[in-house]
Design an enzyme around this catalytic site. Structure first.
Site, PDB file in Angstrom:
ATOM      1  N   GLN A  89       7.149  -3.802  -0.007  1.00 24.43           N
ATOM      2  CA  GLN A  89       7.519  -4.371   1.289  1.00 24.43           C
ATOM      3  C   GLN A  89       8.875  -3.803   1.737  1.00 24.43           C
ATOM      4  O   GLN A  89       9.231  -2.718   1.317  1.00 24.43           O
ATOM      5  CB  GLN A  89       7.555  -5.912   1.238  1.00 24.43           C
ATOM      6  CG  GLN A  89       6.190  -6.576   1.105  1.00 24.43           C
ATOM      7  CD  GLN A  89       5.614  -6.538  -0.284  1.00 24.43           C
ATOM      8  OE1 GLN A  89       6.253  -6.944  -1.232  1.00 24.43           O
ATOM      9  NE2 GLN A  89       4.393  -6.067  -0.421  1.00 24.43           N
TER      10      GLN A  89
ATOM     11  N   GLY B 112       0.880  -1.171   0.000  1.00 29.59           N
ATOM     12  CA  GLY B 112       0.000   0.000   0.000  1.00 29.59           C
ATOM     13  C   GLY B 112       0.912   1.213   0.000  1.00 29.59           C
ATOM     14  O   GLY B 112       1.578   1.475   1.002  1.00 29.59           O
TER      15      GLY B 112
HETATM   16  P1  GDP Z   1       5.056   2.632   1.718  1.00 28.91           P
HETATM   17  O1  GDP Z   1       4.314   1.358   1.764  1.00 28.91           O
HETATM   18  O2  GDP Z   1       6.511   2.472   1.986  1.00 28.91           O
HETATM   19  O3  GDP Z   1       4.811   3.416   0.460  1.00 28.91           O
HETATM   20  O4  GDP Z   1       4.493   3.530   2.913  1.00 28.91           O
HETATM   21  P2  GDP Z   1       2.939   3.718   3.312  1.00 28.91           P
HETATM   22  O5  GDP Z   1       2.298   4.592   2.320  1.00 28.91           O
HETATM   23  O6  GDP Z   1       2.319   2.408   3.601  1.00 28.91           O
HETATM   24  O7  GDP Z   1       3.085   4.429   4.717  1.00 28.91           O
HETATM   25  C1  GDP Z   1       3.768   5.635   4.865  1.00 28.91           C
HETATM   26  C2  GDP Z   1       2.805   6.664   5.485  1.00 28.91           C
HETATM   27  O8  GDP Z   1       3.537   7.772   5.931  1.00 28.91           O
HETATM   28  C3  GDP Z   1       1.797   7.210   4.500  1.00 28.91           C
HETATM   29  O9  GDP Z   1       0.629   7.532   5.193  1.00 28.91           O
HETATM   30  C4  GDP Z   1       2.473   8.468   3.973  1.00 28.91           C
HETATM   31  O10 GDP Z   1       1.545   9.457   3.511  1.00 28.91           O
HETATM   32  C5  GDP Z   1       3.154   8.950   5.217  1.00 28.91           C
HETATM   33  N1  GDP Z   1       4.409   9.677   5.004  1.00 28.91           N
HETATM   34  C6  GDP Z   1       5.372   9.479   4.083  1.00 28.91           C
HETATM   35  N2  GDP Z   1       6.422  10.296   4.308  1.00 28.91           N
HETATM   36  C7  GDP Z   1       6.100  11.034   5.384  1.00 28.91           C
HETATM   37  C8  GDP Z   1       6.782  12.033   6.135  1.00 28.91           C
HETATM   38  O11 GDP Z   1       7.911  12.392   5.860  1.00 28.91           O
HETATM   39  N3  GDP Z   1       6.142  12.550   7.226  1.00 28.91           N
HETATM   40  C9  GDP Z   1       4.896  12.145   7.597  1.00 28.91           C
HETATM   41  N4  GDP Z   1       4.345  12.684   8.673  1.00 28.91           N
HETATM   42  N5  GDP Z   1       4.214  11.203   6.906  1.00 28.91           N
HETATM   43  C10 GDP Z   1       4.829  10.645   5.835  1.00 28.91           C
HETATM   44  P1  IMO Z   2       4.442  -1.981   1.518  1.00 24.79           P
HETATM   45  O1  IMO Z   2       4.891  -2.139   0.086  1.00 24.79           O
HETATM   46  C1  IMO Z   2       4.078  -3.613   5.512  1.00 24.79           C
HETATM   47  C2  IMO Z   2       3.597  -7.930   5.841  1.00 24.79           C
HETATM   48  C3  IMO Z   2       2.266  -8.384   6.401  1.00 24.79           C
HETATM   49  C4  IMO Z   2       2.693  -9.663   7.104  1.00 24.79           C
HETATM   50  C5  IMO Z   2       3.748 -10.225   6.167  1.00 24.79           C
HETATM   51  C6  IMO Z   2       3.217 -11.278   5.186  1.00 24.79           C
HETATM   52  O2  IMO Z   2       3.231  -1.155   1.677  1.00 24.79           O
HETATM   53  O3  IMO Z   2       5.579  -1.561   2.370  1.00 24.79           O
HETATM   54  P2  IMO Z   2       1.721 -11.108   3.007  1.00 24.79           P
HETATM   55  O4  IMO Z   2       0.327 -10.618   2.812  1.00 24.79           O
HETATM   56  O5  IMO Z   2       2.737 -10.400   2.175  1.00 24.79           O
HETATM   57  O6  IMO Z   2       1.833 -12.599   2.864  1.00 24.79           O
HETATM   58  O7  IMO Z   2       2.045 -10.794   4.560  1.00 24.79           O
HETATM   59  O8  IMO Z   2       4.245  -9.124   5.418  1.00 24.79           O
HETATM   60  N1  IMO Z   2       3.512  -7.038   4.675  1.00 24.79           N
HETATM   61  C7  IMO Z   2       3.703  -5.721   4.739  1.00 24.79           C
HETATM   62  N2  IMO Z   2       3.910  -4.915   5.799  1.00 24.79           N
HETATM   63  N3  IMO Z   2       4.076  -3.109   4.267  1.00 24.79           N
HETATM   64  C8  IMO Z   2       3.894  -3.903   3.194  1.00 24.79           C
HETATM   65  O9  IMO Z   2       3.991  -3.455   1.932  1.00 24.79           O
HETATM   66  C9  IMO Z   2       3.666  -5.275   3.401  1.00 24.79           C
HETATM   67  N4  IMO Z   2       3.409  -6.327   2.598  1.00 24.79           N
HETATM   68  C10 IMO Z   2       3.338  -7.395   3.385  1.00 24.79           C
HETATM   69  O10 IMO Z   2       1.727  -7.440   7.283  1.00 24.79           O
HETATM   70  O11 IMO Z   2       3.333  -9.349   8.316  1.00 24.79           O
HETATM   71 MG    MG Z   3       2.664   0.510   2.698  1.00 20.71          MG
END
Ligand code: GDP
Ligand code: IMO
Ligand code: MG
Length: 422
Positions: free
Chosen positions: A217, A40
């Site tokens: 991930q 995500g």
């Molecule tokens: P990803 O899976 O690595 O793309 O990260 P996610 O989107 O799952 O989670 C990162 C969260 O942190 C999201 O809600 C972003 O909008 C937020 N985010 C990213 N960079 C920053 C930052 O520098 N500061 C804050 N406060 N939020 C951030």
């Molecule tokens: P992004 O790209 C955080 C975690 C799940 C679980 C383990 C196995 O957003 O960083 P799965 O469904 O892949 O078999 O789950 O891996 N997991 C993540 N945790 N960010 C992700 O993706 C993840 N994709 C899988 O929570 O612990």
């Molecule tokens: Mg994510």
């Protein structure tokens, strides 16, 4: 021409989406090379917030071509939803902007139901997966039984394979029929997206284009080098970018690791620097640490230098993008884990065996926090002195330079120190 690999250095959710979208401003081709909609990736622009699960994070940039590579697993229903959401904000995708590899694998409702059954039967030993069918899809790929996207071209192949998969996944004939009809019904919009991924990448390389490889991930979730069995079912590192896309290791010209200024994890498994106290709650609330895919609260803790050294080594990173620095604003003290204690001894290596890792105790170095608001800063000089000291210490511990600092979720809330494209 630069081939830039961007990967997560922790347990995912480091802010890869934000950084990828930002760097996509100079990219011609953005590629997802592994994982599926367990990812995500959140992107915040003037158009609002978009969470992408399978479409690459170049989708918010006009003029960028996006590729969902061979190493991925695709749930077509999620892909459709994402395409609709992008269209709604005026960024429609079609074969001229998005290519899907015919070698990527399909996830169906049967895969998801089977995974739910496994997790339920594991009870206390469950992994805490995202329940998106990722594990079964990769397992059946390894068994050479899964359906590939390219195989949707043949109705007969779809019928035969889904019937076979249904037997293995303990689905009823009725379920299989539903899945078959669904898959045959999506062919009008899905098949035109299939394209020659290898040719696309070779031509981009030959014409000197900038290619951004978007990891999903994090390295600690890597199936081989992560905290097995509490990992995902694919590789997540720069090496996986090569296999998942079909390029040699020598093709990657530079790599950047995304590192959250503290640490989070979703799902089960050891997490040495986890804070099961008020500080953990504070980081969760301030950082809005709730899963972008499942909305589950993320477990929060301090920066772990031992785990990061491990992930930097397995990825061979050239630079770091430190995200969410703003979440630490105003804290009295900040802790950095620089070693572990195991059975009364200090260790500096990262044990990947879950059982061993769950017995280590972090050895912390304490640093004073800083007053002031880093979110306003647009260059390094504007950061509070304490924040600069913290970042310097991360560079010293990891031995890798910081190229980019993120101080907010919006695209613009970024300090670019060293443009990784140059
Ligand atoms: P990803 O899976 O690595 O793309 O990260 P996610 O989107 O799952 O989670 C990162 C969260 O942190 C999201 O809600 C972003 O909008 C937020 N985010 C990213 N960079 C920053 C930052 O520098 N500061 C804050 N406060 N939020 C951030
Ligand atoms: P992004 O790209 C955080 C975690 C799940 C679980 C383990 C196995 O957003 O960083 P799965 O469904 O892949 O078999 O789950 O891996 N997991 C993540 N945790 N960010 C992700 O993706 C993840 N994709 C899988 O929570 O612990
Ligand atoms: Mg994510």
């Amino acid at each position: 021409m630069t081939v830039l690999a961007l990967v997560g250095t922790q347990w995912g959710d480091e802010g890869k989406g934000k950084v990828c979208d930002l760097l996509a401003g100079e990219a011609d081709l953005v590629v997802r090379f592994s994982g599926g909609n367990n990812a995500g990736h959140t992107i915040v622009t003037e158009k609002g917030m978009m969470i992408l699960h399978i479409v690459p994070s170049g989708a918010l940039r006009k003029g960028v071509h996006n590729l969902i590579g061979a190493g991925t697993v695709i749930d077509p229903a999620i892909l459709r939803k994402e395409l609709d959401a992008l269209e709604e904000i005026g960024l429609p995708q079609d074969a001229t902007t998005l290519t899907v590899s015919p070698k990527a694998h399909i996830i169906t409702d049967m895969h998801r139901a089977y995974e739910a059954w496994i997790e339920e039967h594991l009870g206390d030993y469950k992994i805490g997966t995202t329940l998106r069918g990722i594990g079964p899809a990769y397992a059946l790929k390894a068994l050479r039984l899964n359906l590939r996207t390219g195989e949707l071209r043949s109705e007969e192949t779809v019928r035969i394979r889904i019937a076979l998969l249904a037997k293995i996944l303990q689905a009823t004939e009725e379920d299989a029929e539903k899945v078959t009809e669904y898959l045959l019904g999506i062919r009008d919009w899905f098949l035109p997206l299939l394209g020659d991924d290898i040719k696309l990448v070779r031509e981009a390389q030959a014409s000197g284009k900038n290619i951004l490889l978007e990891g999903a991930q994090g390295a600690l979730l890597d199936i081989d080098h992560g905290t097995y069995p509490f990992v995902t079912s694919s590789g997540t590192t720069t090496a996986t970018a090569c296999t998942g896309l079909g390029i040699p290791p020598s093709a990657i010209t530079t790599s950047i690791g995304v590192l959250k200024a503290y640490c989070t994890r979703v799902g089960e498994g050891p997490f040495p620097t986890e804070l099961s106290d008020e500080m953990g709650d504070l980081l969760r609330e301030r950082g809005k640490e709730y899963g972008a895919t499942t909305r589950r609260p993320r477990r929060c803790g301090w920066f772990d230098g031992v785990a990061t050294a491990h992930t930097i080594a397995i990825n061979g990173l050239d630079s770091l993008a430190v995200t969410k620095l703003d979440v630490l604003d105003g804290l009295e003290q900040i802790m950095l884990c620089t070693a572990y204690e195991l059975d009364g001894r200090k260790i500096e290596h990262f044990p990947t065996e879950a059982e061993v890792l769950s017995n280590v105790k972090p050895i912390y170095e304490e640093m004073p926090g800083w007053k002031g608001n880093t979110t306003e800063a647009r260059n390094y000089e504007e950061l509070p002195e304490g924040a600069k000291r913290y970042l310097k210490r991360i560079e010293e511990i990891t031995g890798v330079k910081i190229a980019l600092i993120s101080v907010g979720s919006h695209r613009d809330e970024t300090i670019l120190i060293d443009n990784p494209w140059i």
